[in-house]
Scaffold this motif. Structure first.
Motif, mmCIF file in Angstrom:
data_model
loop_
_atom_site.group_PDB
_atom_site.id
_atom_site.type_symbol
_atom_site.label_atom_id
_atom_site.label_comp_id
_atom_site.label_asym_id
_atom_site.label_seq_id
_atom_site.Cartn_x
_atom_site.Cartn_y
_atom_site.Cartn_z
ATOM 1 N N GLY A 362 -22.150 -0.963 -62.020
ATOM 2 C CA GLY A 362 -22.345 -2.333 -62.453
ATOM 3 C C GLY A 362 -21.321 -3.333 -61.955
ATOM 4 O O GLY A 362 -21.497 -4.546 -62.123
ATOM 5 N N LYS A 363 -20.268 -2.871 -61.276
ATOM 6 C CA LYS A 363 -19.223 -3.758 -60.771
ATOM 7 C C LYS A 363 -19.417 -4.013 -59.281
ATOM 8 O O LYS A 363 -19.554 -3.065 -58.494
ATOM 9 C CB LYS A 363 -17.849 -3.139 -60.997
ATOM 10 N N PRO A 364 -19.448 -5.294 -58.849
ATOM 11 C CA PRO A 364 -19.603 -5.576 -57.415
ATOM 12 C C PRO A 364 -18.390 -5.114 -56.623
ATOM 13 O O PRO A 364 -17.252 -5.297 -57.044
ATOM 14 C CB PRO A 364 -19.762 -7.091 -57.357
ATOM 15 N N ILE A 365 -18.643 -4.486 -55.482
ATOM 16 C CA ILE A 365 -17.558 -4.034 -54.610
ATOM 17 C C ILE A 365 -17.822 -4.543 -53.196
ATOM 18 O O ILE A 365 -18.953 -4.814 -52.817
ATOM 19 C CB ILE A 365 -17.415 -2.495 -54.614
ATOM 20 N N ASP A 366 -16.764 -4.670 -52.438
ATOM 21 C CA ASP A 366 -16.860 -5.148 -51.059
ATOM 22 C C ASP A 366 -17.508 -4.068 -50.197
ATOM 23 O O ASP A 366 -16.942 -2.977 -50.041
ATOM 24 C CB ASP A 366 -15.471 -5.486 -50.531
ATOM 25 N N PRO A 367 -18.687 -4.318 -49.618
ATOM 26 C CA PRO A 367 -19.347 -3.299 -48.781
ATOM 27 C C PRO A 367 -18.485 -2.817 -47.616
ATOM 28 O O PRO A 367 -18.591 -1.662 -47.199
ATOM 29 C CB PRO A 367 -20.600 -4.019 -48.268
ATOM 30 N N LEU A 368 -17.625 -3.702 -47.095
ATOM 31 C CA LEU A 368 -16.801 -3.324 -45.949
ATOM 32 C C LEU A 368 -15.668 -2.369 -46.316
ATOM 33 O O LEU A 368 -15.095 -1.714 -45.446
ATOM 34 C CB LEU A 368 -16.227 -4.580 -45.276
ATOM 35 N N SER A 369 -15.335 -2.308 -47.603
ATOM 36 C CA SER A 369 -14.260 -1.409 -48.039
ATOM 37 C C SER A 369 -14.801 -0.213 -48.815
ATOM 38 O O SER A 369 -14.028 0.555 -49.399
ATOM 39 C CB SER A 369 -13.256 -2.179 -48.911
#
Length: 380
Positions: A362-369
């Motif tokens: 449920g927490k947004p994360i940086d796709p690049l990391s």
């Protein structure tokens, strides 16, 4: 004396006959393409847009009846419905005695394979393939301007880029390559007439990033499925739970941020996504196996949107799509790399791009990391 002279003359005559026979035999040899052409005049052209086989042959000077007879001979040789505009065509003419009679037509299917049409005497059609040389090569490429330009500067075929993108699709984001990154590759290629026809197999590759990241790729077939399985130096498959990027084209136009000025509204707000700029219609792939939970219009500005639920609490979202792929709807199970939609500019967008997002529990994360979970290691 007379007898000796007779022997000499006889031997000389015999030698001349042998030489003449050898010359005739050499003259009789037919080139691999299937006909002699040194005495013929050749005219090079290409298949025009919308041109059919019969109209091509008419343009080259063949009568309608012979053209039709040739079509009946093509059933097992060439599908005339699949002729490609722009492909090269060579017409060979007999010009002796002031004539201009069409003898042969050669249609190049690709760099290696051609189809030959005999247009005189007994009409015939056959395929001809040029010799192909297999080569093993080593490439050492350091990024200075772009991977494409630097690959050419290193003396390697740019076709190798797509192979590397496939091998490293789980571990290296090719949209984020930077100056100083380096690839060293051992690979096999096929060459015809000095041109690279295909990259057959990448045997080994080593990526060294300017930031210190190192990823080795060693080809090893375990005999348990695909013959193109790559492993790192620790015996772990390069395949991961998620792809590094959901499409194979172009550039990143906007990165993950909690304070980005929106290009349309001008308001500063969180942009928990990565935007990939790409032409309308570019294929968008599911980054991993999962189930489609949303497929439709997003009223908050996302336009046509797909959301996928993956294992281990992960979700991914794909917005501004021009359209959805056939069969994609809520409840559809998708596999990694499957085409789910196509890049567009639906919703609130200044141009065609893909808004790509990932959540973990449920927490947004940086796709690049994203540190994608690994698969099982290689058995000892």
């Amino acid at each position: 004396m007379a007898a000796a002279l007779s022997v000499i003359i006889g031997a000389s005559s015999c030698g001349n006959r042998k030489a003449d026979a050898a010359a005739e035999k050499e003259e009789e040899q037919i080139p691999a393409i299937g006909f002699r052409f040194s005495h013929l005049e050749v005219d090079s052209t290409s298949l025009r847009s919308g041109e059919t086989f019969s109209t091509l042959m008419s343009r080259l000077g063949l009568g309608a009846q012979d053209s039709y007879r040739l079509t009946t001979l093509c059933d097992t040789v060439l599908d005339l419905r699949k002729l490609k505009a722009g492909n090269q065509v060579r017409a060979y003419y007999d010009t002796l005695g002031g004539t201009h009679t069409l003898q042969y037509v050669v249609y190049e299917q690709d760099m290696v394979k051609s189809t030959v049409f005999r247009c005189v005497d007994t009409l015939d059609v056959w395929n001809y393939s040029k010799p192909v040389e297999k080569q093993r090569r080593l490439a050492d490429v350091t990024i200075n301007s772009s991977l494409w330009n630097d690959m050419i500067s290193a003396g390697a075929s740019p076709n190798l880029i797509m192979n590397l993108a496939d091998i490293y699709q789980w571990s290296i984001n090719f949209f984020t390559l930077q100056q100083g990154d380096r690839f060293r590759i051992i690979y096999d290629q096929s060459v015809c007439d000095g041109e690279v026809v295909s990259i057959d197999t990448v045997r080994f590759s080593l990526f060294n990033g300017k930031d210190g990241k190192e990823v080795a790729a060693v080809l090893f077939n375990t005999g348990e499925g695909s013959s193109r399985t790559y492993w790192d130096k620790g015996g772990v498959s390069l395949k991961r739970m998620f792809l590094k990027a959901p499409l194979k084209y172009n550039r990143i136009s906007s990165r993950f941020s909690y304070s980005r000025k929106h290009p349309v509204t001008g308001k500063v707000k969180a942009h928990t996504a990565v935007d990939y700029a790409a032409p309308t219609g570019t294929e968008v792939q599911a980054i991993g196996d999962g189930v489609v939970t949303k497929c439709g219009w997003d009223g908050t500005g996302g336009g046509n949107r797909i959301k996928i639920k993956h294992m281990r609490g992960y979700e991914s979202s794909y917005m501004h799509l021009s359209k959805f792929a056939k069969g994609i709807k809520v409840g559809t199970r998708v596999s990694q790399g499957q085409v789910i939609g196509y890049v567009g500019a639906t919703g609130t967008a200044t141009g065609p791009h893909l808004d790509f997002r990932i959540w973990e529990n449920g927490k947004p994360i940086d796709p690049l990391s994203l540190n994608s979970p690994a698969s099982e290691p290689l058995n000892k």
